[in-house]
Design an enzyme around this catalytic site. Structure first.
Site, mmCIF file in Angstrom:
data_model
loop_
_atom_site.group_PDB
_atom_site.id
_atom_site.type_symbol
_atom_site.label_atom_id
_atom_site.label_comp_id
_atom_site.label_asym_id
_atom_site.label_seq_id
_atom_site.Cartn_x
_atom_site.Cartn_y
_atom_site.Cartn_z
ATOM 1 N N ASP A 180 0.836 -1.202 0.000
ATOM 2 C CA ASP A 180 0.000 0.000 0.000
ATOM 3 C C ASP A 180 0.876 1.260 0.000
ATOM 4 O OD1 ASP A 180 -2.439 1.334 0.035
ATOM 5 O OD2 ASP A 180 -3.270 -0.011 1.542
ATOM 6 N N GLY A 221 -3.375 4.508 -8.404
ATOM 7 C CA GLY A 221 -3.257 5.202 -9.689
ATOM 8 C C GLY A 221 -2.466 6.493 -9.620
ATOM 9 N N ASP A 245 -10.452 3.074 -3.404
ATOM 10 C CA ASP A 245 -11.269 1.908 -3.028
ATOM 11 C C ASP A 245 -12.713 2.100 -3.496
ATOM 12 O OD1 ASP A 245 -8.889 1.554 -1.776
ATOM 13 O OD2 ASP A 245 -9.692 1.474 0.258
HETATM 14 C C1 GLA Z 1 -6.025 1.280 1.163
HETATM 15 C C2 GLA Z 1 -6.176 0.237 0.065
HETATM 16 C C3 GLA Z 1 -7.217 -0.784 0.460
HETATM 17 C C4 GLA Z 1 -6.866 -1.434 1.768
HETATM 18 C C5 GLA Z 1 -6.695 -0.350 2.825
HETATM 19 C C6 GLA Z 1 -6.164 -0.887 4.137
HETATM 20 O O1 GLA Z 1 -7.157 2.048 1.277
HETATM 21 O O2 GLA Z 1 -6.521 0.865 -1.124
HETATM 22 O O3 GLA Z 1 -7.357 -1.753 -0.551
HETATM 23 O O4 GLA Z 1 -5.706 -2.194 1.637
HETATM 24 O O5 GLA Z 1 -5.766 0.625 2.390
HETATM 25 O O6 GLA Z 1 -6.064 0.155 5.051
#
Ligand code: GLA
Length: 583
Positions: A180, A221, A245
Site C-alpha cells: 500500500d 493510480g 477503493d
Molecule cells: C487502502 C487500500 C485498500 C486497503 C486499505 C487498508 O485504502 O486501497 O485496498 O488495503 O488501504 O487500510
C-alpha cells in the site's frame, strides 16, 4: 520508396488468420506458425479488507479459506486468500523482525508456536490455496492515519526494512504481497522509486528462498503506475491499482455495518482501470477488489460488475464474506464462461469501440481463439428521467472482424442467440450491461520485418535495439492489436522496452520460447492525427499514410530477438499498414 524499401516489400509476408501460415516470396522467411506463448493470468482469490477491515485474524482467515473450498469457489479458479491491513500492529523486535500478536495468530497444528505467520500459511496451503500478505511502502501504514475500526498504530510500514520484510514474507511461505501507499504518500515519496526498490527486494527474497512472491502495487493510480509499473524491477508479473477503493469496509455487527457499495463507484473504478496499452504479457491493471455480494448492489448490478471486471481482464479478488454468499452471488462469481473471458490466455483488456449518445457504449476484448471477441454493451444512463431500456448495436467491423456474419452467444444466459449479418442489437437496461461472445472471422495479419541497413541489407540492431519502420493508414480507433514474434531461449522471461512513435515507452515481458519462435500480444495506439487534422472521406494527397517507428530495447539483461510484428489489415482498428517495412 528507396531500393531497400522495394526489397523489403518483396520480403513481406502475409499471415492468414486461420492458420498463421506464412507465405511470401522469400524462402528464408517461410516457416510454420510461431506458437502463442502463455502469459501469467490475472490472480483470482479473496481479500480480507472489504468485509473485515482491521479485525482480520487467524480465525477469520481459517473460516474464509474453508468457505473458499466448501463453496466450490476454489474449483472455479479462486486461489488466493489475501490477508490485508490489520494483521500486524507495527511492532518489531530488537533485530527489526516483525512481531505479531500471538493471540491473533495462534498455533494451528501440533509443533507450531503462536505468533508465527507461517502457521496460517501452512493452513491455507493445506487446503490447496495460496496465501497473500500486506504491507505499506512507507514508514507508517494506512492504519496509522485512517485506522477505520481502529485503533491506529504507528510504524505499520516496511520503509527501512524492505529486504528484511519481503524476505520474511517469502520465508513464511506467502505467495503474494500487496504493498500500500498511505505512508509513502504522507512522506511525499516517489512511487516509481519506492516500488522499484521493493521489486528488487522481492527478487532478492525469491532468489534466497526459491519462493515466488506475486507483487501487487497499491498506490491508487497516483502518478500513473501503468506507465512505470509493468515490469518494474524486472518482475515477471505484477498488478497495480488504478484508483481508490470502491467502498470503505463494511464489517457486520460493527459501527460501519451500514455502509453501502454503489454501482456508480464500480463504474468509475472500471473507467479508471482501462489502460489497454499497459496490460499485456502478464501485467494487469487492478481496478480494486470486487464488491460483488456486498451490501448495496442488486443481483443484476453484481452481474454487470462481474462483466466489467471480466472484459477488463482484471484481477478477480472477492471482497464479500465467503461464509455468507447467497446462491445468486456464488453463481455470479463462478460462471464458467464469464471467468474464461477474464482469464483468457491473451491477457488483454477491452477497448471502447463505439459510443452512442447518452452513454450507450460498446466494449470489445480480444480473446485467444481466432475471430472471437467478448463484447460488452453498456448502458450508463442513470438519471430517473431516461428511458429504462435502450437498444445498443455492435457492428462487426468495429470489432476488426472481416466476414459479414458472426455468431452471438450470451454467457450469462448460456444461450446461442444466432448468426447475424454486419451487426447485432440488444436492449440494455439503464445502469446495466449485456455481455456477449461474438465469433466471426478475423481480418488478415500482415508481418512487419525489422529495418535493415541500406548498404549491407543486414538487420539494423544497435546495443540490443531492434527497429521496425512501417507506414499505416490512419483511422478512428485509438488502440490496435499487435502480435510480436520473437525468440527467448532462456529458462525465464526476458524484458524489453518498446518505444512506439511518440508514445510513452512500455515494458514488455517475453517468456521463454525454447528453440523455436513464439508470439505474444500487446495493444498499442497507431497514429490517428491525419483524421483529426483532416476529417472527412478524402485526405489531402500525401497525408494518407502515417510513418511508424518502433524500437525494442533490452531491459536488465539480454534482449529477446524480435523477428517480426504482426498487424491486422483491418480498416477500423487503426492498424492498416499500406506498405511493407521501409528503411
Ligand atoms: C487502502 C487500500 C485498500 C486497503 C486499505 C487498508 O485504502 O486501497 O485496498 O488495503 O488501504 O487500510
Amino acid at each position: 520508396m528507396n531500393d531497400l524499401g522495394t526489397r523489403a516489400r518483396a520480403l513481406a509476408i502475409v499471415v492468414t488468420s486461420a492458420g498463421f501460415l506464412l507465405c511470401g516470396t522469400a524462402n528464408q522467411f517461410a516457416q510454420t506458425a510461431p506458437r502463442a506463448i502463455p502469459v501469467s493470468l490475472a490472480p483470482m482469490g479473496w481479500s480480507s479488507w472489504n468485509s473485515f477491515s482491521n479485525t482480520v485474524d487467524s480465525q477469520v482467515i481459517v473460516d474464509q479459506a474453508k468457505a473458499m473450498v466448501s463453496t466450490g469457489m476454489d474449483k472455479a479458479g479462486y486461489k488466493y486468500i489475501n490477508i490485508d491491513e490489520g494483521w500486524w500492529l507495527g511492532k518489531r523486535d530488537e533485530k527489526g523482525n516483525i512481531v505479531v500478536d500471538p493471540k491473533a495468530w495462534p498455533a494451528l497444528a501440533p509443533g507450531e508456536h503462536a505468533g508465527d505467520m507461517a502457521n496460517i500459511v501452512r493452513y491455507i496451503h493445506g487446503l490447496g490455496l495460496k496465501a497473500g500478505i500486506y504491507t505499506d511502502a512507507g514508514r507508517d501504514g494506512c492504519g496509522t492515519f485512517s485506522p477505520d475500526l481502529g485503533p491506529g498504530y504507528p510504524d505499520e510500514g516496511s520503509e527501512g526494512y524492505y529486504e528484511q520484510d519481503f524476505l520474511q514474507f517469502a520465508k513464511w511461505g506467502f505467495d503474494y504481497v500487496k504493498v500500500d501507499w498511505c505512508g509513502g504518500n504522507k512522506e511525499n515519496l516517489d512511487p516509481a522509486v519506492q516500488y522499484g526498490e521493493i521489486a528488487r527486494a522481492i527478487e532478492r527474497a525469491e532468489a534466497i528462498t526459491g519462493h515466488r512472491l506475486y507483487y501487487s502495487i497499491c498506490n491508487w493510480g497516483l502518478q500513473s503506475p501503468w506507465t512505470w509499473a509493468p515490469n518494474i524491477g524486472g518482475v515477471t508479473a505484477d498488478i497495480w491499482r488504478t484508483s481508490g477503493d470502491i467502498v470503505d469496509p463494511i464489517v457486520a455487527n460493527s459501527k460501519n455495518a451500514g455502509r453501502k457499495a454503489t454501482f456508480k463507484k464500480v463504474l468509475s473504478n472500471f473507467d479508471q482501470g482501462i489502460h489497454p496499452e499497459a496490460q499485456h504479457t502478464g501485467f494487469y491493471n487492478d481496478p480494486d477488489m470486487m464488491v460483488i455480494g456486498m451490501p448495496g448492489l442488486s443481483d443484476a448490478e453484481n452481474r454487470a460488475h462481474m462483466s466489467l471486471w471480466a472484459v477488463s481482464g482484471a484481477p478477480l479478488l472477492v471482497g464479500a464474506d465467503l461464509t455468507k454468499l447467497s446462491e445468486a452471488t456464488r453463481a455470479t462469481l463462478t460462471n464458467r464462461e464469464v471467468l474464461a473471458i477474464d482469464q483468457d490466455a491473451l491477457g488483454l483488456q477491452a477497448v471502447k469501440v463505439s459510443e452512442q449518445a447518452g452513454g450507450l457504449e460498446v466494449w470489445s476484448k480480444r480473446l485467444s481463439k481466432s475471430g472471437e471477441r467478448a463484447v460488452l454493451l453498456l448502458n450508463r444512463m442513470d438519471s430517473a428521467g431516461s428511458v429504462v431500456l435502450s437498444p445498443i448495436t455492435v457492428n462487426w467491423k468495429d470489432l476488426g472482424l472481416a466476414g459479414a456474419s458472426s455468431s452471438v452467444h450470451d454467457p450469462w444466459m448460456g444461450k446461442d442467440m444466432g448468426v447475424f449479418d454486419e451487426h447485432y442489437t440488444a436492449s440494455v437496461q439503464r445502469g446495466d450491461a449485456v455481455l456477449l461472445i461474438v465469433k466471426g472471422t478475423d481480418s488478415r495479419w500482415t508481418s512487419i520485418l525489422p529495418a535493415t541497413n541500406s548498404k549491407t541489407g543486414q538487420v539494423k540492431q544497435a546495443k540490443g535495439e531492434q527497429i521496425f519502420n512501417f507506414d499505416s493508414s490512419p483511422c478512428d480507433a485509438s488502440v490496435a492489436a499487435a502480435q510480436i514474434v520473437y525468440r527467448n531461449p532462456d529458462a525465464s522471461s526476458r524484458f524489453a522496452e518498446l518505444r512506439a512513435n511518440e508514445r510513452p515507452p512500455r515494458g514488455i515481458a517475453f517468456p521463454p520460447t525454447g528453440k523455436e519462435s513464439g508470439r505474444v500480444w500487446i495493444q498499442i495506439g497507431l497514429p490517428t492525427w491525419v483524421r483529426v487534422m483532416f476529417p472527412g472521406p478524402t485526405l489531402p494527397k500525401g497525408t494518407e499514410r502515417a510513418k511508424n517507428n518502433w524500437t525494442f530495447s533490452a531491459v536488465g539483461g539480454d534482449a529477446p530477438k524480435v523477428e517480426s510484428i504482426l498487424l491486422q489489415l483491418d480498416k477500423s482498428c487503426g492498424a492498416s499498414p499500406v506498405s511493407a517495412p521501409r528503411n
